[in-house]
Design a protein around this motif. Structure first.
Motif, mmCIF file in Angstrom:
data_model
loop_
_atom_site.group_PDB
_atom_site.id
_atom_site.type_symbol
_atom_site.label_atom_id
_atom_site.label_comp_id
_atom_site.label_asym_id
_atom_site.label_seq_id
_atom_site.Cartn_x
_atom_site.Cartn_y
_atom_site.Cartn_z
ATOM 1 N N MET A 1 -20.282 -38.105 18.489
ATOM 2 C CA MET A 1 -18.841 -38.050 18.400
ATOM 3 C C MET A 1 -18.274 -38.067 19.818
ATOM 4 N N SER A 2 -17.235 -38.853 20.012
ATOM 5 C CA SER A 2 -16.605 -38.939 21.329
ATOM 6 C C SER A 2 -15.094 -38.821 21.162
ATOM 7 N N SER A 3 -14.435 -38.672 22.288
ATOM 8 C CA SER A 3 -12.976 -38.656 22.250
ATOM 9 C C SER A 3 -12.439 -39.385 23.468
ATOM 10 N N GLN A 4 -11.259 -39.964 23.308
ATOM 11 C CA GLN A 4 -10.593 -40.675 24.391
ATOM 12 C C GLN A 4 -9.108 -40.364 24.361
ATOM 13 N N ILE A 5 -8.477 -40.573 25.504
ATOM 14 C CA ILE A 5 -7.042 -40.305 25.630
ATOM 15 C C ILE A 5 -6.305 -41.612 25.897
ATOM 16 N N SER A 6 -5.186 -41.793 25.196
ATOM 17 C CA SER A 6 -4.301 -42.934 25.395
ATOM 18 C C SER A 6 -2.979 -42.416 25.943
ATOM 19 N N ASN A 7 -2.520 -42.993 27.035
ATOM 20 C CA ASN A 7 -1.203 -42.660 27.600
ATOM 21 C C ASN A 7 -0.309 -43.879 27.469
ATOM 22 N N VAL A 67 2.576 -35.765 21.346
ATOM 23 C CA VAL A 67 1.115 -35.725 21.459
ATOM 24 C C VAL A 67 0.523 -35.699 20.057
ATOM 25 N N SER A 68 -0.383 -36.642 19.795
ATOM 26 C CA SER A 68 -1.065 -36.713 18.502
ATOM 27 C C SER A 68 -2.572 -36.670 18.726
ATOM 28 N N VAL A 69 -3.246 -35.897 17.884
ATOM 29 C CA VAL A 69 -4.706 -35.873 17.866
ATOM 30 C C VAL A 69 -5.118 -36.489 16.535
ATOM 31 N N VAL A 70 -5.899 -37.576 16.606
ATOM 32 C CA VAL A 70 -6.271 -38.328 15.411
ATOM 33 C C VAL A 70 -7.790 -38.371 15.307
ATOM 34 N N ILE A 71 -8.289 -38.102 14.100
ATOM 35 C CA ILE A 71 -9.733 -38.092 13.845
ATOM 36 C C ILE A 71 -10.080 -39.258 12.935
ATOM 37 N N ASP A 72 -11.103 -40.005 13.309
ATOM 38 C CA ASP A 72 -11.575 -41.145 12.518
ATOM 39 C C ASP A 72 -12.360 -40.631 11.310
ATOM 40 N N VAL A 73 -11.709 -40.664 10.137
ATOM 41 C CA VAL A 73 -12.374 -40.230 8.907
ATOM 42 C C VAL A 73 -12.473 -41.360 7.878
ATOM 43 N N ASN A 74 -11.802 -42.462 8.125
ATOM 44 C CA ASN A 74 -11.817 -43.584 7.192
ATOM 45 C C ASN A 74 -13.083 -44.411 7.430
ATOM 46 N N PRO A 75 -13.988 -44.475 6.462
ATOM 47 C CA PRO A 75 -15.238 -45.217 6.671
ATOM 48 C C PRO A 75 -15.048 -46.727 6.759
ATOM 49 N N THR A 111 -17.448 -44.614 15.351
ATOM 50 C CA THR A 111 -17.284 -43.876 14.107
ATOM 51 C C THR A 111 -17.256 -42.369 14.347
ATOM 52 N N ASN A 112 -16.363 -41.690 13.634
ATOM 53 C CA ASN A 112 -16.200 -40.228 13.671
ATOM 54 C C ASN A 112 -15.708 -39.701 15.010
ATOM 55 N N SER A 113 -15.025 -40.514 15.762
ATOM 56 C CA SER A 113 -14.489 -40.086 17.053
ATOM 57 C C SER A 113 -13.088 -39.517 16.904
ATOM 58 N N THR A 114 -12.613 -38.946 17.991
ATOM 59 C CA THR A 114 -11.277 -38.368 18.038
ATOM 60 C C THR A 114 -10.486 -39.009 19.175
ATOM 61 N N ALA A 115 -9.215 -39.282 18.914
ATOM 62 C CA ALA A 115 -8.340 -39.847 19.940
ATOM 63 C C ALA A 115 -7.167 -38.910 20.166
ATOM 64 N N ILE A 116 -6.760 -38.808 21.420
ATOM 65 C CA ILE A 116 -5.568 -38.061 21.785
ATOM 66 C C ILE A 116 -4.562 -39.070 22.317
ATOM 67 N N PHE A 117 -3.429 -39.153 21.647
ATOM 68 C CA PHE A 117 -2.372 -40.092 22.022
ATOM 69 C C PHE A 117 -1.253 -39.295 22.683
ATOM 70 N N VAL A 118 -1.016 -39.537 23.959
ATOM 71 C CA VAL A 118 0.067 -38.902 24.703
ATOM 72 C C VAL A 118 1.108 -39.985 24.953
ATOM 73 N N THR A 119 2.261 -39.851 24.292
ATOM 74 C CA THR A 119 3.285 -40.883 24.355
ATOM 75 C C THR A 119 4.582 -40.281 24.870
#
Length: 124
Positions: A1-7, A67-75, A111-119
């Motif tokens: 599992m990984s995570s990334q940030i989008s600005n 700020v949104s934290v989104v988790i990939d749960v859709n297969p 798959t199964n990663s998390t994203a942080i969207f900072v807008t």
């Protein structure tokens, strides 16, 4: 599992004599949470539905962060997307589906990663 940030920054033109409302939709069947603080320091979370942004004359030339934290749960997809809607009146989900967002943020992650969207919403 990984995570990334989008600005991202989104510019939105406001009219001085109009009030604005924010809706934030996490798409593609993914799950997540969003937080938003308007210029009156009122905080909205975990779902941003018709959150009052403010009167155009008061917000013009200023910005607000979402700020949104989104988790990939859709297969079926590893694409994570957040859509931002600004309107002059509260909107129902059916009305939002007929509108174009003022901006979107998206990324495709493993798959199964998390994203942080900072807008940042810039009111011009």
């Amino acid at each position: 599992m990984s995570s990334q940030i989008s600005n991202k920054q989104i510019d939105f033109t406001v009219s001085s004599n109009e009030s604005y409302f924010l809706n934030v939709i996490i798409g593609n069947g993914q799950i997540g949470s969003t937080t938003f603080k308007n210029l009156n320091n009122d905080q909205f979370s975990p779902d941003i539905i018709n959150a009052p942004v403010g009167m155009g004359s008061l917000i013009k030339g200023k910005n607000s962060m979402v700020v949104s934290v989104v988790i990939d749960v859709n297969p079926d997809t590893d694409n994570l997307i957040v859509a931002y809607y600004l309107s002059k009146a509260p909107k129902s989900p059916d009305q939002l589906s007929q509108m174009n967002p003022v901006g979107t943020s998206s990324m495709t992650l493993p798959t199964n990663s998390t994203a942080i969207f900072v807008t940042t919403l810039n009111f011009i």
